[in-house]
Design a protein around this motif. Structure first.
Motif, short mmCIF file in Angstrom:
data_model
loop_
_atom_site.label_atom_id
_atom_site.label_comp_id
_atom_site.label_asym_id
_atom_site.label_seq_id
_atom_site.Cartn_x
_atom_site.Cartn_y
_atom_site.Cartn_z
N GLY A 407 67.11 -94.03 48.18
CA GLY A 407 65.83 -93.46 48.56
C GLY A 407 65.86 -92.51 49.72
O GLY A 407 64.81 -92.03 50.17
N GLY A 408 67.04 -92.20 50.23
CA GLY A 408 67.12 -91.29 51.37
C GLY A 408 66.84 -89.86 50.95
O GLY A 408 67.43 -89.36 49.99
N PRO A 409 65.99 -89.15 51.68
CA PRO A 409 65.64 -87.78 51.29
C PRO A 409 66.67 -86.77 51.76
O PRO A 409 67.44 -87.03 52.68
CB PRO A 409 64.31 -87.56 52.02
N THR A 410 66.68 -85.62 51.09
CA THR A 410 67.51 -84.49 51.55
C THR A 410 66.66 -83.71 52.54
O THR A 410 66.08 -82.68 52.23
CB THR A 410 67.95 -83.63 50.36
N HIS A 411 66.61 -84.24 53.76
CA HIS A 411 65.72 -83.74 54.80
C HIS A 411 66.50 -83.70 56.11
O HIS A 411 67.44 -84.48 56.31
CB HIS A 411 64.50 -84.66 54.93
N THR A 412 66.11 -82.80 57.01
CA THR A 412 66.83 -82.70 58.28
C THR A 412 66.77 -83.99 59.07
O THR A 412 67.64 -84.26 59.90
CB THR A 412 66.24 -81.56 59.13
N ASP A 413 65.74 -84.83 58.84
CA ASP A 413 65.64 -86.12 59.52
C ASP A 413 66.61 -87.14 58.95
O ASP A 413 66.69 -88.27 59.46
CB ASP A 413 64.22 -86.67 59.43
N ASN A 414 67.32 -86.76 57.87
CA ASN A 414 68.23 -87.72 57.23
C ASN A 414 69.63 -87.13 57.05
O ASN A 414 70.45 -87.68 56.32
CB ASN A 414 67.68 -88.15 55.86
N GLY A 415 69.93 -86.01 57.71
CA GLY A 415 71.24 -85.38 57.57
C GLY A 415 71.91 -85.16 58.90
O GLY A 415 71.26 -84.73 59.86
N VAL A 416 73.21 -85.45 58.99
CA VAL A 416 73.97 -85.23 60.22
C VAL A 416 75.30 -84.56 59.86
O VAL A 416 75.80 -84.68 58.74
CB VAL A 416 74.24 -86.55 60.98
N LEU A 417 75.89 -83.87 60.84
CA LEU A 417 77.17 -83.21 60.63
C LEU A 417 78.31 -84.21 60.82
O LEU A 417 78.40 -84.88 61.86
CB LEU A 417 77.34 -82.06 61.63
N LEU A 418 79.19 -84.29 59.82
CA LEU A 418 80.41 -85.07 59.93
C LEU A 418 81.56 -84.26 59.34
O LEU A 418 81.39 -83.58 58.34
CB LEU A 418 80.29 -86.40 59.15
N CYS A 419 82.73 -84.34 59.97
CA CYS A 419 83.91 -83.70 59.40
C CYS A 419 84.35 -84.47 58.16
O CYS A 419 83.85 -85.57 57.88
CB CYS A 419 85.05 -83.66 60.43
N TRP A 420 85.29 -83.89 57.42
CA TRP A 420 85.73 -84.53 56.17
C TRP A 420 86.22 -85.95 56.42
O TRP A 420 85.85 -86.88 55.70
CB TRP A 420 86.83 -83.70 55.51
N PHE A 421 87.04 -86.14 57.45
CA PHE A 421 87.62 -87.46 57.70
C PHE A 421 86.56 -88.47 58.08
O PHE A 421 86.50 -89.57 57.53
CB PHE A 421 88.68 -87.37 58.80
N HIS A 422 85.69 -88.13 59.03
CA HIS A 422 84.68 -89.10 59.46
C HIS A 422 83.62 -89.34 58.39
O HIS A 422 83.05 -90.43 58.31
CB HIS A 422 84.04 -88.63 60.77
N HIS A 423 83.39 -88.32 57.55
CA HIS A 423 82.48 -88.54 56.43
C HIS A 423 83.08 -89.53 55.43
O HIS A 423 82.39 -90.42 54.92
CB HIS A 423 82.17 -87.21 55.73
N ARG A 424 84.36 -89.36 55.18
CA ARG A 424 85.04 -90.23 54.22
C ARG A 424 85.14 -91.67 54.73
O ARG A 424 85.16 -92.61 53.93
CB ARG A 424 86.43 -89.67 53.93
N THR A 425 85.20 -91.86 56.05
CA THR A 425 85.43 -93.20 56.60
C THR A 425 84.23 -93.76 57.37
O THR A 425 84.38 -94.74 58.09
CB THR A 425 86.65 -93.17 57.54
N ILE A 426 83.06 -93.16 57.21
CA ILE A 426 81.91 -93.59 58.00
C ILE A 426 81.52 -95.04 57.72
O ILE A 426 80.97 -95.73 58.59
CB ILE A 426 80.70 -92.65 57.77
N ASP A 427 81.83 -95.54 56.53
CA ASP A 427 81.48 -96.93 56.20
C ASP A 427 82.57 -97.92 56.59
O ASP A 427 82.34 -99.13 56.56
CB ASP A 427 81.21 -97.06 54.70
N THR A 428 83.75 -97.41 56.95
CA THR A 428 84.87 -98.31 57.22
C THR A 428 85.55 -98.06 58.55
O THR A 428 86.39 -98.86 58.96
CB THR A 428 85.94 -98.17 56.11
#
Length: 474
Positions: A407-428
């Motif tokens: 249910g998360g929207p594609t909105h500036t209030d729900n988006g942040v900048l992450l590099c490839w590595f931190h995006h890939r490992t944000i849950d772990t």
């Protein structure tokens, strides 16, 4: 057994006793620094002298296997397909190491004239003498022979370079410098090659253009092997990309680092805690560059669309968070976590089949942030929001803090900048991100944030000025 082999076996027994005393009894740990270097130097001298025998014997095996009549080849006699295989099996070295021994053997092997029976000098006679004297090892021979072997000049010129480089390896060159290690020998040999090659680099460039190439292997155990050779300018550009993404971080999170096994590493308590190896960082930098290139809009299209990474998964697996997904063009499946991470930065196209497999519906859920939204998020976040990471905004992906599937929207209030590595490992990876009224907040790992307090984060210079002025009003 020959006298040489017997003498070597006796030497091996004596060396085994020394190694036993040094390593099993822990004597190395008690040595003073000067003694440590002395042992290292002596052991290296033993290795170089052993390598001289190895190179000469491998060279002779190579010569005896270079026969037109298959039945008399030494490789055939011992049931091997090639000299490399015979060397591998005899020495228990790697294929690469065996290849280096063969190449070194060809550079310093003395051959016999078929007409007169006379022993002919080696291709690099002075280098051979330096090898016999224990002044240079296999890597040094390869460094010189590899640089000069393809230079098309007269024999006298090669011999002059050989003499000069052998003297540098011994430490009695014209400049009086101490013996050179293999890398510096190679650098000097390349200078000689450029000096002797009157035609310039063009012939080498033509050969390099013919030999360039990259091959992707078959996916095994979640990894695809990459093999090939890059042109120097391509490798240089790739190295610059690696450097730009993996540049040293001087203001990263301070705190205890951990080993891959989870044990605390107290050796460098103030180091930036990034447990990735150098090769892992370079992989992630390449992944970042490929993602940016694919999204640039400047690559040729495929089927009228940009070269888009297509990942397919069953809806039930996505909803359950378990199961497998499939990357187009790769045989081995990937995890659902990978599919969800990739989908976070792209759109989802839902294809519905009936029981017979007929496509009955196609629904496109565009979850890609617009250019205007991205510009606004970049202005707010500055770069990858994880503390200590300095990957610039242009190289970052936009992460849905609350997944669109939840249910998360594609909105500036729900988006942040992450590099490839931190995006890939944000849950772990131990870092957590949340939005607080449209402001990103970070909760770091316990070692970085013992109090476990959510903290606002931004690396935008404009926003930082606002925060500074708010905290210190004039």
């Amino acid at each position: 057994m020959t006298n040489t082999a017997i003498a070597l076996r006796d030497l091996d027994t004596a060396l085994a006793a020394v190694v036993e005393a040094q390593l099993r009894d822990g004597e190395v740990r008690g040595l003073e620094p000067d003694d440590l270097l002395s042992v290292m130097d002596a052991a290296a001298s033993v290795v170089r002298r052993a390598e001289a025998l190895l190179v000469d014997t491998v060279g002779e095996v190579d010569a005896r296997s270079d026969q037109r009549d298959l039945s008399v080849r030494m490789t055939t006699t011992y049931g091997c397909r090639s000299v490399r295989e015979l060397v591998e099996r005899t020495t228990r070295f790697s294929s690469r190491r065996a290849g280096e021994l063969i190449a070194a053997g060809r550079a310093v092997r003395r051959t016999t004239s078929l007409a007169s029976g006379e022993v002919l000098p080696a291709a690099f006679p002075a280098l051979r003498e330096a090898l016999v004297a224990g002044c240079v090892g296999v890597d040094g021979v390869i460094a010189v022979a590899g640089a000069l072997g393809s230079v098309r000049v007269g024999r006298d010129a090669i011999l002059a370079a050989d003499e000069e480089l052998a003297a540098a390896a011994r430490g009695d060159g014209v400049d009086g410098a101490p013996p050179l290690p293999a890398e510096e020998l190679r650098a000097q040999a390349l200078v000689w090659a450029a000096y002797l090659d009157q035609d310039g680099p063009e012939p080498r460039d033509a050969r390099a253009m013919r030999k360039r190439g990259i091959t992707l292997g078959v996916c095994r155990d979640g990894l695809v092997p990459v093999r090939g050779e890059l042109l120097p300018e391509t490798a240089g550009q790739l190295q610059r990309i690696f450097d730009s993404v993996n540049n040293p971080k001087l203001d990263g999170p301070a705190g205890p680092c951990f080993t891959p096994d989870g044990e605390e590493d107290a050796a460098d308590p103030d180091a930036v805690c990034d447990t990735r190896t150098r090769t892992q960082k370079q992989h992630d930098a390449l992944a970042t560059a490929l993602t940016i290139a694919a999204a640039s809009g400047q690559l040729p299209t495929i089927g009228g669309a940009a070269p888009t990474l297509v990942v397919s998964a069953r809806r039930s697996d996505l909803e359950a968070g378990i199961g497998s997904a499939h990357v187009q063009g790769i045989d081995e499946p990937v995890s659902i976590a990978v599919a969800r991470q990739i989908a976070c930065t792209g759109g989802i196209e839902r294809v519905t089949f009936d029981q017979s497999g007929r496509i009955i519906a196609i629904t496109v859920n565009d979850r890609v942030f617009t250019h205007s939204q991205r510009k606004a998020i970049v202005l707010r976040d500055g770069e990858c929001i994880i503390p200590g990471c300095r990957v610039p905004a242009a190289w970052c992906e936009i992460h849905h803090v609350i997944e669109a599937a939840r249910g998360g929207p594609t909105h500036t209030d729900n988006g942040v900048l992450l590099c490839w590595f931190h995006h890939r490992t944000i849950d772990t990876g131990g870092w957590k991100v949340r939005m607080n009224h449209g402001v990103p907040e970070i909760l770091g790992p316990v070692w970085w944030e013992p109090a476990q307090i959510w903290r606002p984060t931004t690396k935008s210079p404009t926003r930082r000025r606002d925060l500074l002025e708010a905290a210190h009003p004039r």
